[in-house]
Motif scaffolding. Sequence first.
Motif, PDB file in Angstrom:
ATOM      1  N   ASP A 353     -12.991  26.639  33.105  1.00 56.54           N
ATOM      2  CA  ASP A 353     -12.338  27.703  33.876  1.00 56.54           C
ATOM      3  C   ASP A 353     -11.826  27.187  35.220  1.00 56.54           C
ATOM      4  O   ASP A 353     -12.482  26.339  35.834  1.00 56.54           O
ATOM      5  N   PRO A 354     -10.711  27.763  35.700  1.00 55.57           N
ATOM      6  CA  PRO A 354     -10.240  27.381  37.042  1.00 55.57           C
ATOM      7  C   PRO A 354     -11.335  27.562  38.100  1.00 55.57           C
ATOM      8  O   PRO A 354     -11.457  26.759  39.026  1.00 55.57           O
ATOM      9  N   ALA A 355     -12.161  28.599  37.944  1.00 53.45           N
ATOM     10  CA  ALA A 355     -13.229  28.830  38.939  1.00 53.45           C
ATOM     11  C   ALA A 355     -14.192  27.644  38.995  1.00 53.45           C
ATOM     12  O   ALA A 355     -14.769  27.353  40.048  1.00 53.45           O
ATOM     13  N   ASP A 356     -14.367  26.935  37.865  1.00 52.75           N
ATOM     14  CA  ASP A 356     -15.289  25.796  37.858  1.00 52.75           C
ATOM     15  C   ASP A 356     -14.842  24.708  38.845  1.00 52.75           C
ATOM     16  O   ASP A 356     -15.669  24.030  39.459  1.00 52.75           O
ATOM     17  N   LEU A 357     -13.531  24.560  38.964  1.00 54.16           N
ATOM     18  CA  LEU A 357     -12.993  23.574  39.909  1.00 54.16           C
ATOM     19  C   LEU A 357     -13.391  23.944  41.340  1.00 54.16           C
ATOM     20  O   LEU A 357     -13.706  23.071  42.157  1.00 54.16           O
ATOM     21  N   PHE A 358     -13.411  25.226  41.618  1.00 50.47           N
ATOM     22  CA  PHE A 358     -13.820  25.707  42.943  1.00 50.47           C
ATOM     23  C   PHE A 358     -15.322  25.516  43.145  1.00 50.47           C
ATOM     24  O   PHE A 358     -15.756  24.980  44.158  1.00 50.47           O
ATOM     25  N   HIS A 359     -16.126  25.948  42.172  1.00 47.58           N
ATOM     26  CA  HIS A 359     -17.582  25.801  42.315  1.00 47.58           C
ATOM     27  C   HIS A 359     -17.952  24.331  42.530  1.00 47.58           C
ATOM     28  O   HIS A 359     -18.809  24.006  43.357  1.00 47.58           O
ATOM     29  N   ALA A 360     -17.306  23.462  41.780  1.00 43.51           N
ATOM     30  CA  ALA A 360     -17.622  22.030  41.861  1.00 43.51           C
ATOM     31  C   ALA A 360     -17.407  21.517  43.285  1.00 43.51           C
ATOM     32  O   ALA A 360     -18.283  20.861  43.869  1.00 43.51           O
ATOM     33  N   HIS A 361     -16.241  21.819  43.841  1.00 42.29           N
ATOM     34  CA  HIS A 361     -15.931  21.304  45.175  1.00 42.29           C
ATOM     35  C   HIS A 361     -16.727  22.023  46.267  1.00 42.29           C
ATOM     36  O   HIS A 361     -17.118  21.399  47.265  1.00 42.29           O
ATOM     37  N   ILE A 362     -16.984  23.313  46.088  1.00 40.17           N
ATOM     38  CA  ILE A 362     -17.806  24.039  47.074  1.00 40.17           C
ATOM     39  C   ILE A 362     -19.178  23.365  47.164  1.00 40.17           C
ATOM     40  O   ILE A 362     -19.684  23.098  48.257  1.00 40.17           O
ATOM     41  N   GLY A 363     -19.759  23.061  46.017  1.00 42.89           N
ATOM     42  CA  GLY A 363     -21.079  22.413  46.000  1.00 42.89           C
ATOM     43  C   GLY A 363     -21.047  21.053  46.665  1.00 42.89           C
ATOM     44  O   GLY A 363     -21.919  20.708  47.465  1.00 42.89           O
ATOM     45  N   GLY A 364     -20.028  20.263  46.320  1.00 43.25           N
ATOM     46  CA  GLY A 364     -19.902  18.922  46.911  1.00 43.25           C
ATOM     47  C   GLY A 364     -19.734  18.992  48.418  1.00 43.25           C
ATOM     48  O   GLY A 364     -20.356  18.233  49.176  1.00 43.25           O
ATOM     49  N   MET A 365     -18.892  19.899  48.876  1.00 47.84           N
ATOM     50  CA  MET A 365     -18.626  19.998  50.317  1.00 47.84           C
ATOM     51  C   MET A 365     -19.855  20.532  51.056  1.00 47.84           C
ATOM     52  O   MET A 365     -20.209  20.035  52.131  1.00 47.84           O
TER      53      MET A 365
END
Length: 444
Positions: A353-365
């Motif tokens: 999902d597109p949202a997964d791309l957001f969750h991934a980077h939010i966690g990393g940041m």
Amino acid sequence: MKTRRAPARFPRLPVIAHEGPGTDNPLAFRHYNPDEVVDGRTMAEHLRFSIAYWHAFRGTGSDPFGPGTINRPWETGRDPLSIAKARMDAAFEFFVKIRAPFYCFHDRDIAPEGRTLRESNRLLDAMADHARDLQKATGVRLLWGTANLFSNPRYMCGAATNPDAHVFAYAAAQVKKALEVTKRLGGENYVFWGGREGYETLLNTNLKREQEHLATFLHLAVDHAKAIGFKGQFLIEPKPKEPTKHQYDFDVASGIAFLRTFGLDRHFKFNIETNHATLAGHTFQHEIEVAAAAGMLGSIDANAGDLLLGWDTDQFNTDVRELTLAMISILRAGGLGSGGFNFDAKLRRTSIDPADLFHAHIGGMDAYALAFKLARQILTEGKFEAFVQERYASYDTGYGRAIEKRRTSFRDLEKLVLTQLGEPKPRSGRQEYLENLLMSYLHR
Ligand code: XUL
Ligand code: CO
């Protein structure tokens, strides 16, 4: 640039806001507040986060056992150049929404490869124009550019280390263009990752000639940067293996030896990737310390491997302990200068999902931002520093100082031991005490 607004590519996903550690909104930052000022600079300026174009916008989730699973709507229809433009529009929308001030690319990530070098260069120029317009419109900047010298079959036996000089020449032409495009887009660094600069078997390889060819290639790149006035920092990104069995830039230590052997060390620093460090049998912090000790710490490819797997899984890193230790070493070394933290990390194959791309980077940041804050606190309180300083205090005066200044001899030291010092008294390294001290910062 046309004023017509492109339709949103992530229509249901917001610009990510900082809501603090107490929030239960999964699409918010808990620790990364880009606008928070720390020591006169914003967190965005301290951390210089960057999105890796190849994973975030060229990754499809394919693996050796099956094709891609991730389908983005802008990837279908029309001709390759229009798709590349729509993809880049989506990428910049994402960079803005995820609050990343930088991005990084390989030449072939942003533009399709043509049938000839001339055609590839033309396509790359068209996409560089588009990138320039989007950078201007959004304020997002280029952390580094690089050339893909590993995907095309022509590079199967290496690029600069290919046994065929024709391939060396082609790679040189490709890097020349990639450097020029990086300069045109204001890239602050340029990365060399030698994905196929190594060997599969020594039965068909002249290791000495290949290493010399690699050095020549890097010298030619330095010369061309000078010729075109590119002022960005050159970075070597070490990796021990994968895709080749052995890669010449194995780790930071072998990279330093290589650069010094061939008179290149003035021109290069290191782009250290977490997963590459662990593949080389090191910790992330070890690689940072080795580079920092040589004054060659440049930038970070922020990711993590899976220690149960032996390959480059390129995962987002949420291990705050590992990142805090890395941050301590980075801050102690004075930071990354023109470098930054580039998320060279990809979604799992099932995260479609597109949202997964957001969750991934939010966690990393968030993980890096939290590590940054913890490391600052640890360094400010100075307990570990004081411990280490005291541990080496015998070298600060007397014969210890003479050893460090090389103003002594075996004869002098022998006399000293025989006549005055006698047997040294063992002292505890107190590792468990120090690990508990670290834990007291991580879990308050
Ligand atoms: C591969 C890798 C590359 C470099 C740039 O393992 O890390 O994507 O970062 O070529
Ligand atoms: Co990388």
